[in-house]
Design a protein around this motif. Structure first.
Motif, PDB file in Angstrom:
ATOM      1  N   LEU A   1     -59.909 118.790 -56.875  1.00 36.60           N
ATOM      2  CA  LEU A   1     -59.266 119.468 -57.998  1.00 36.60           C
ATOM      3  C   LEU A   1     -58.449 120.669 -57.527  1.00 36.60           C
ATOM      4  CD1 LEU A   1     -62.135 119.272 -60.630  1.00 36.60           C
ATOM      5  CD2 LEU A   1     -60.106 117.815 -60.425  1.00 36.60           C
ATOM      6  N   SER A   2     -58.947 121.388 -56.519  1.00 37.61           N
ATOM      7  CA  SER A   2     -58.196 122.514 -55.960  1.00 37.61           C
ATOM      8  C   SER A   2     -56.875 122.040 -55.369  1.00 37.61           C
ATOM      9  CB  SER A   2     -59.040 123.211 -54.891  1.00 37.61           C
ATOM     10  OG  SER A   2     -58.266 124.152 -54.168  1.00 37.61           O
ATOM     11  N   THR A   3     -56.911 120.942 -54.630  1.00 34.14           N
ATOM     12  CA  THR A   3     -55.695 120.424 -54.006  1.00 34.14           C
ATOM     13  C   THR A   3     -54.706 119.936 -55.050  1.00 34.14           C
ATOM     14  OG1 THR A   3     -56.937 119.811 -52.025  1.00 34.14           O
ATOM     15  CG2 THR A   3     -54.807 118.738 -52.355  1.00 34.14           C
ATOM     16  N   VAL A   4     -55.186 119.264 -56.078  1.00 31.25           N
ATOM     17  CA  VAL A   4     -54.288 118.816 -57.147  1.00 31.25           C
ATOM     18  C   VAL A   4     -53.614 120.011 -57.799  1.00 31.25           C
ATOM     19  CG1 VAL A   4     -54.165 117.705 -59.409  1.00 31.25           C
ATOM     20  CG2 VAL A   4     -55.502 116.648 -57.584  1.00 31.25           C
ATOM     21  N   ARG A   5     -54.355 121.078 -58.036  1.00 32.22           N
ATOM     22  CA  ARG A   5     -53.752 122.266 -58.634  1.00 32.22           C
ATOM     23  C   ARG A   5     -52.657 122.840 -57.743  1.00 32.22           C
ATOM     24  NH1 ARG A   5     -59.168 123.171 -60.362  1.00 32.22           N
ATOM     25  NH2 ARG A   5     -59.605 124.459 -58.522  1.00 32.22           N
ATOM     26  N   ARG A   6     -52.906 122.881 -56.429  1.00 35.28           N
ATOM     27  CA  ARG A   6     -51.872 123.398 -55.518  1.00 35.28           C
ATOM     28  C   ARG A   6     -50.613 122.536 -55.577  1.00 35.28           C
ATOM     29  NH1 ARG A   6     -56.274 124.667 -50.823  1.00 35.28           N
ATOM     30  NH2 ARG A   6     -56.597 126.879 -51.333  1.00 35.28           N
ATOM     31  N   LEU A   7     -50.798 121.251 -55.643  1.00 35.28           N
ATOM     32  CA  LEU A   7     -49.655 120.342 -55.700  1.00 35.28           C
ATOM     33  C   LEU A   7     -48.879 120.514 -57.002  1.00 35.28           C
ATOM     34  CD1 LEU A   7     -51.621 117.329 -54.265  1.00 35.28           C
ATOM     35  CD2 LEU A   7     -49.528 118.207 -53.214  1.00 35.28           C
ATOM     36  N   LEU A   8     -49.581 120.606 -58.105  1.00 39.11           N
ATOM     37  CA  LEU A   8     -48.917 120.719 -59.406  1.00 39.11           C
ATOM     38  C   LEU A   8     -48.264 122.084 -59.604  1.00 39.11           C
ATOM     39  CD1 LEU A   8     -51.406 118.909 -61.822  1.00 39.11           C
ATOM     40  CD2 LEU A   8     -49.468 117.962 -60.543  1.00 39.11           C
ATOM     41  N   ASP A   9     -48.768 123.111 -58.920  1.00 41.93           N
ATOM     42  CA  ASP A   9     -48.222 124.456 -59.060  1.00 41.93           C
ATOM     43  C   ASP A   9     -47.077 124.746 -58.095  1.00 41.93           C
ATOM     44  OD1 ASP A   9     -50.068 124.979 -61.045  1.00 41.93           O
ATOM     45  OD2 ASP A   9     -51.441 126.099 -59.743  1.00 41.93           O
ATOM     46  N   ASP A  10     -46.824 123.853 -57.149  1.00 42.22           N
ATOM     47  CA  ASP A  10     -45.814 124.103 -56.121  1.00 42.22           C
ATOM     48  C   ASP A  10     -44.414 123.961 -56.711  1.00 42.22           C
ATOM     49  OD1 ASP A  10     -45.356 124.308 -53.027  1.00 42.22           O
ATOM     50  OD2 ASP A  10     -44.034 122.698 -53.719  1.00 42.22           O
ATOM     51  N   ALA A  11     -43.600 124.992 -56.533  1.00 45.16           N
ATOM     52  CA  ALA A  11     -42.271 125.007 -57.160  1.00 45.16           C
ATOM     53  C   ALA A  11     -41.377 123.887 -56.650  1.00 45.16           C
ATOM     54  CB  ALA A  11     -41.608 126.368 -56.926  1.00 45.16           C
TER      55      ALA A  11
END
Length: 297
Positions: free
Chosen positions: A281-291
């Motif tokens: 879930l942490s990795t998915v958040r990083r991916l979705l938040d990446d500009a």
């Protein structure tokens, strides 16, 4: 964690180890409590570890794993376990199992090193060293991640369906659609193929070991970039990217592999392995938040 998972008591492990490695019977045994999803680990003395598969494996499969482990250990910039021997399946434990050397260190954490410049540099150096190993005219074997991103469409669709209560499913669907068709940026290179924080050993913010080398082999050169998404914030990911001289397309393919892997962790291990679920879930958040990625999907 898995259907048909094999149970192992300390008493059974002691008997199996004594039968296969009688010279080790005087050494103390300790079950290792870890977030791994493939093996039960029994530490044997200070320098060895027995790995008992949670789902049955053949001796041939473990022999191939041992060969890959040796190859990784030879290429790695830090220590990595080396195989010692294989134990046969018995009526008491219906799977082959293996003995290997023990590498000291603490497993990295997805939320512990996000702003570590030092670890970002060392992860980049690790990936470069693995890529430099001789492929010996081999290609990706078709097992798991490391081939064609779009081959994982069905799995990602299932993960999106099962993860609707955990992630922004529509955003994940759009991002996967943008990443799945990106072209490769070169031929296969040698890759760890599962470079998650649980397979990286650290002392503070310094890399001191790499675990689970049994999958080491040729794969998409973008695959090991998943480590940057699992571990680091955007400035530290940029360090990895720049140190490796990674092109935009290669970097985005690495994000595709990270998304494919992370989406399978959150829901699948939600109840059985919370630490593994939290990583996903942490990795998915990083991916979705990446500009940069948001501009794609």
């Amino acid at each position: 964690m898995h259907e048909g998972e094999l149970e192992l008591t300390e008493e059974t492990a002691a008997r199996l180890i004594a039968q296969r490695f009688p010279a080790l019977t005087h050494l103390p045994l300790r079950r290792v409590r870890a977030a791994g999803t493939v093996n039960t680990i029994i530490r044997v003395g200070d320098d060895l570890a027995a790995r008992f598969p949670l789902v049955g494996e053949s001796e041939d499969a473990l022999a191939a794993e041992a060969a890959a482990m040796e190859e990784l250990a030879d290429a790695c910039i830090v220590p990595s376990p080396r195989p010692i021997g294989i134990g046969a399946a018995t009526s008491e434990y219906p799977s082959a199992w293996s003995m290997q050397t023990w590498v000291p260190g603490e497993t990295a954490g997805h939320d512990l090193h996000a702003i570590s410049d030092a670890l970002a540099l060392e992860v980049a150096t690790l990936v470069a060293s693995l890529r430099a190993a001789d492929v010996r005219e081999r290609e990706f074997d078709g097992q798991g991640r490391g081939g064609v991103l779009a081959d994982h469409d069905e799995w990602v669709a299932l993960c999106i369906e099962r993860s609707a209560h955990l992630v922004d499913a529509a955003h994940v669907r759009r991002l996967w659609g943008a990443l799945r068709d990106l072209p490769r940026s070169g031929p296969d290179v040698m890759s760890h193929r599962d470079l998650t924080p649980f397979n990286l050993l650290v002392s503070g913010d310094r890399l001191v070991g790499v675990l689970d080398g049994g999958g080491f082999g040729p794969a998409d050169r973008a695959l090991d970039l998943v480590a940057a998404w699992h571990l680091f914030d955007e400035p530290r990911r940029r360090i990895v990217r720049e140190q490796l001289g990674t092109s935009d397309v290669e970097w985005q393919r690495g994000a595709g592999w990270a998304l494919q892997q992370a989406m399978g962790l959150g829901w699948y291990y939600e109840d059985s392995n919370p630490a593994m679920s939290a990583l996903g879930l942490s990795t998915v958040r990083r991916l979705l938040d990446d500009a940069e990625l948001t501009s794609l999907g």
